[in-house]
Design a protein around this motif. Sequence first.
Motif, PDB file in Angstrom:
ATOM      1  N   GLY A  30       0.904  -1.267   0.025  1.00 33.57           N
ATOM      2  CA  GLY A  30       0.135   0.072  -0.204  1.00 33.57           C
ATOM      3  C   GLY A  30       0.878   1.186  -0.031  1.00 33.57           C
ATOM      4  N   ARG A  31       0.573   2.405   0.920  1.00 29.97           N
ATOM      5  CA  ARG A  31       1.165   3.709   0.921  1.00 29.97           C
ATOM      6  C   ARG A  31       2.485   3.292   1.397  1.00 29.97           C
ATOM      7  NH1 ARG A  31      -2.855   7.893   3.444  1.00 29.97           N
ATOM      8  NH2 ARG A  31      -3.716   8.536   1.768  1.00 29.97           N
ATOM      9  N   LYS A  32       2.929   2.239   2.149  1.00 27.85           N
ATOM     10  CA  LYS A  32       4.154   2.086   2.667  1.00 27.85           C
ATOM     11  C   LYS A  32       5.080   1.238   1.597  1.00 27.85           C
ATOM     12  CE  LYS A  32       2.815   2.594   7.426  1.00 27.85           C
ATOM     13  NZ  LYS A  32       2.828   1.906   8.798  1.00 27.85           N
ATOM     14  N   ALA A  33       4.741   0.951   0.744  1.00 30.73           N
ATOM     15  CA  ALA A  33       5.300   0.371  -0.269  1.00 30.73           C
ATOM     16  C   ALA A  33       6.609   1.155  -0.771  1.00 30.73           C
ATOM     17  CB  ALA A  33       4.520  -0.396  -1.413  1.00 30.73           C
ATOM     18  N   SER A  34       7.709   0.448  -1.091  1.00 30.35           N
ATOM     19  CA  SER A  34       8.755   1.109  -1.447  1.00 30.35           C
ATOM     20  C   SER A  34       9.821  -0.026  -2.290  1.00 30.35           C
ATOM     21  CB  SER A  34       9.581   1.855  -0.358  1.00 30.35           C
ATOM     22  OG  SER A  34      10.454   0.839   0.381  1.00 30.35           O
ATOM     23  N   VAL A  35      10.626   0.645  -3.321  1.00 31.02           N
ATOM     24  CA  VAL A  35      11.669  -0.338  -3.782  1.00 31.02           C
ATOM     25  C   VAL A  35      12.926   0.458  -3.617  1.00 31.02           C
ATOM     26  CG1 VAL A  35      12.191  -0.838  -6.168  1.00 31.02           C
ATOM     27  CG2 VAL A  35       9.824  -0.596  -5.756  1.00 31.02           C
ATOM     28  N   ARG A  36      13.848  -0.701  -3.273  1.00 32.73           N
ATOM     29  CA  ARG A  36      15.044  -0.382  -2.805  1.00 32.73           C
ATOM     30  C   ARG A  36      16.230  -0.882  -3.703  1.00 32.73           C
ATOM     31  NH1 ARG A  36      18.701  -2.277   1.980  1.00 32.73           N
ATOM     32  NH2 ARG A  36      17.091  -4.179   1.713  1.00 32.73           N
ATOM     33  N   GLU A  37      16.999  -0.024  -4.354  1.00 29.96           N
ATOM     34  CA  GLU A  37      18.112  -0.412  -5.374  1.00 29.96           C
ATOM     35  C   GLU A  37      19.180  -1.117  -4.516  1.00 29.96           C
ATOM     36  OE1 GLU A  37      19.477   2.692  -7.735  1.00 29.96           O
ATOM     37  OE2 GLU A  37      17.566   2.884  -8.754  1.00 29.96           O
ATOM     38  N   LEU A  38      19.566  -2.276  -4.744  1.00 33.57           N
ATOM     39  CA  LEU A  38      20.560  -3.108  -4.012  1.00 33.57           C
ATOM     40  C   LEU A  38      22.054  -2.909  -4.790  1.00 33.57           C
ATOM     41  CD1 LEU A  38      18.368  -6.093  -3.317  1.00 33.57           C
ATOM     42  CD2 LEU A  38      18.895  -4.179  -1.960  1.00 33.57           C
ATOM     43  N   GLY A  39      21.978  -2.491  -5.930  1.00 33.76           N
ATOM     44  CA  GLY A  39      23.218  -2.299  -6.675  1.00 33.76           C
ATOM     45  C   GLY A  39      23.102  -2.899  -7.993  1.00 33.76           C
ATOM     46  N   GLU A  40      24.292  -2.470  -8.717  1.00 37.32           N
ATOM     47  CA  GLU A  40      24.356  -2.904 -10.070  1.00 37.32           C
ATOM     48  C   GLU A  40      25.186  -4.110 -10.508  1.00 37.32           C
ATOM     49  OE1 GLU A  40      25.114   0.272 -13.296  1.00 37.32           O
ATOM     50  OE2 GLU A  40      27.111  -0.857 -13.437  1.00 37.32           O
ATOM     51  N   TYR A  41      24.481  -4.977 -11.272  1.00 37.55           N
ATOM     52  CA  TYR A  41      24.996  -6.292 -11.799  1.00 37.55           C
ATOM     53  C   TYR A  41      25.541  -6.254 -13.370  1.00 37.55           C
ATOM     54  CZ  TYR A  41      23.989  -8.167  -6.970  1.00 37.55           C
ATOM     55  OH  TYR A  41      24.030  -8.115  -5.685  1.00 37.55           O
ATOM     56  N   ARG A  42      26.509  -6.780 -13.694  1.00 36.40           N
ATOM     57  CA  ARG A  42      26.893  -6.905 -14.884  1.00 36.40           C
ATOM     58  C   ARG A  42      26.706  -8.609 -15.273  1.00 36.40           C
ATOM     59  NH1 ARG A  42      29.538  -3.041 -17.607  1.00 36.40           N
ATOM     60  NH2 ARG A  42      29.667  -1.144 -16.286  1.00 36.40           N
ATOM     61  N   LEU A  43      26.070  -9.138 -16.105  1.00 32.38           N
ATOM     62  CA  LEU A  43      25.500 -10.484 -16.210  1.00 32.38           C
ATOM     63  C   LEU A  43      25.862 -10.890 -17.736  1.00 32.38           C
ATOM     64  CD1 LEU A  43      22.005 -10.218 -14.466  1.00 32.38           C
ATOM     65  CD2 LEU A  43      24.188 -11.060 -13.604  1.00 32.38           C
ATOM     66  N   THR A  44      26.313 -12.137 -17.861  1.00 32.17           N
ATOM     67  CA  THR A  44      26.631 -12.704 -19.192  1.00 32.17           C
ATOM     68  C   THR A  44      26.214 -14.113 -19.209  1.00 32.17           C
ATOM     69  OG1 THR A  44      28.567 -11.169 -19.453  1.00 32.17           O
ATOM     70  CG2 THR A  44      28.231 -12.835 -21.107  1.00 32.17           C
ATOM     71  N   ALA A  45      25.256 -14.605 -20.085  1.00 30.44           N
ATOM     72  CA  ALA A  45      25.095 -15.991 -20.188  1.00 30.44           C
ATOM     73  C   ALA A  45      26.073 -16.546 -20.734  1.00 30.44           C
ATOM     74  CB  ALA A  45      23.730 -16.138 -20.812  1.00 30.44           C
ATOM     75  N   ARG A  46      26.592 -17.826 -20.502  1.00 29.89           N
ATOM     76  CA  ARG A  46      27.758 -18.499 -20.992  1.00 29.89           C
ATOM     77  C   ARG A  46      27.305 -19.845 -21.059  1.00 29.89           C
ATOM     78  NH1 ARG A  46      33.339 -15.397 -20.083  1.00 29.89           N
ATOM     79  NH2 ARG A  46      33.889 -17.262 -21.079  1.00 29.89           N
ATOM     80  N   GLY A  47      26.636 -20.477 -22.053  1.00 32.18           N
ATOM     81  CA  GLY A  47      26.185 -21.878 -22.175  1.00 32.18           C
ATOM     82  C   GLY A  47      25.307 -22.061 -21.120  1.00 32.18           C
ATOM     83  N   GLY A  48      25.484 -22.926 -20.291  1.00 30.85           N
ATOM     84  CA  GLY A  48      24.319 -23.091 -19.288  1.00 30.85           C
ATOM     85  C   GLY A  48      24.513 -22.598 -17.703  1.00 30.85           C
ATOM     86  N   ASP A  49      25.665 -21.615 -17.912  1.00 28.06           N
ATOM     87  CA  ASP A  49      25.986 -20.684 -16.744  1.00 28.06           C
ATOM     88  C   ASP A  49      25.619 -19.436 -17.041  1.00 28.06           C
ATOM     89  OD1 ASP A  49      26.687 -23.126 -15.269  1.00 28.06           O
ATOM     90  OD2 ASP A  49      28.797 -23.119 -16.194  1.00 28.06           O
ATOM     91  N   LEU A  50      25.644 -18.673 -15.811  1.00 23.09           N
ATOM     92  CA  LEU A  50      25.664 -17.291 -15.850  1.00 23.09           C
ATOM     93  C   LEU A  50      26.713 -16.484 -15.150  1.00 23.09           C
ATOM     94  CD1 LEU A  50      23.318 -15.045 -16.920  1.00 23.09           C
ATOM     95  CD2 LEU A  50      22.773 -15.039 -14.539  1.00 23.09           C
ATOM     96  N   GLN A  51      27.386 -15.712 -15.779  1.00 25.04           N
ATOM     97  CA  GLN A  51      28.603 -14.921 -15.164  1.00 25.04           C
ATOM     98  C   GLN A  51      27.945 -13.742 -14.368  1.00 25.04           C
ATOM     99  OE1 GLN A  51      32.158 -14.829 -17.327  1.00 25.04           O
ATOM    100  NE2 GLN A  51      32.704 -12.733 -16.404  1.00 25.04           N
ATOM    101  N   ALA A  52      28.292 -13.546 -13.312  1.00 20.74           N
ATOM    102  CA  ALA A  52      27.684 -12.266 -12.623  1.00 20.74           C
ATOM    103  C   ALA A  52      28.739 -11.719 -11.900  1.00 20.74           C
ATOM    104  CB  ALA A  52      26.530 -13.043 -11.624  1.00 20.74           C
ATOM    105  N   THR A  53      28.963 -10.210 -12.193  1.00 23.08           N
ATOM    106  CA  THR A  53      29.468  -9.336 -11.513  1.00 23.08           C
ATOM    107  C   THR A  53      28.936  -8.636 -10.667  1.00 23.08           C
ATOM    108  OG1 THR A  53      31.249  -9.596 -13.322  1.00 23.08           O
ATOM    109  CG2 THR A  53      31.736  -7.878 -11.484  1.00 23.08           C
ATOM    110  N   GLY A  54      29.166  -8.411  -9.480  1.00 28.13           N
ATOM    111  CA  GLY A  54      28.204  -7.678  -8.330  1.00 28.13           C
ATOM    112  C   GLY A  54      28.728  -6.334  -8.155  1.00 28.13           C
ATOM    113  N   PRO A  55      28.264  -5.616  -7.421  1.00 28.42           N
ATOM    114  CA  PRO A  55      28.560  -4.229  -7.154  1.00 28.42           C
ATOM    115  C   PRO A  55      29.978  -4.169  -6.563  1.00 28.42           C
ATOM    116  CG  PRO A  55      26.358  -4.564  -6.097  1.00 28.42           C
ATOM    117  CD  PRO A  55      26.950  -5.971  -6.641  1.00 28.42           C
ATOM    118  N   SER A  56      30.598  -5.102  -5.697  1.00 25.90           N
ATOM    119  CA  SER A  56      31.828  -5.082  -5.237  1.00 25.90           C
ATOM    120  C   SER A  56      32.759  -5.397  -6.161  1.00 25.90           C
ATOM    121  CB  SER A  56      31.932  -6.274  -4.061  1.00 25.90           C
ATOM    122  OG  SER A  56      31.982  -7.351  -4.727  1.00 25.90           O
TER     123      SER A  56
END
Length: 93
Positions: A30-56
């Motif tokens: 309701g009125r108290k709903a909010s969306v918080r950003e947790l950081g930017e990720y860089r993602l690449t699909a590589r075959g059956g896997d996913l390479q993820a680089t986080g905010p750190s």
Amino acid sequence: MTSPHDLLTFLTVRGGREYRVTALLATGRGRKASVRELGEYRLTARGGDLQATGPSGQTRTLTHQEFLSVFGSYQFSAAQPTGLLTDLGPLFT
């Protein structure tokens, strides 16, 4: 906002290309709903896997199941291409 499953499908179809997304966490109702950003990720699909680089800056390789397990409760911003391409080996053989 994009669900983790939809993002995974999007990335898998475009394998080898890196995309930038922002992880979002919706809280409250309701009125108290909010969306918080947790950081930017860089993602690449590589075959059956996913390479993820986080905010750190740390990069991890996740299976599709691991990705859904880790990011299943998040939503994501629209994926923006970074222009980085990987897995180009077949083009040069």
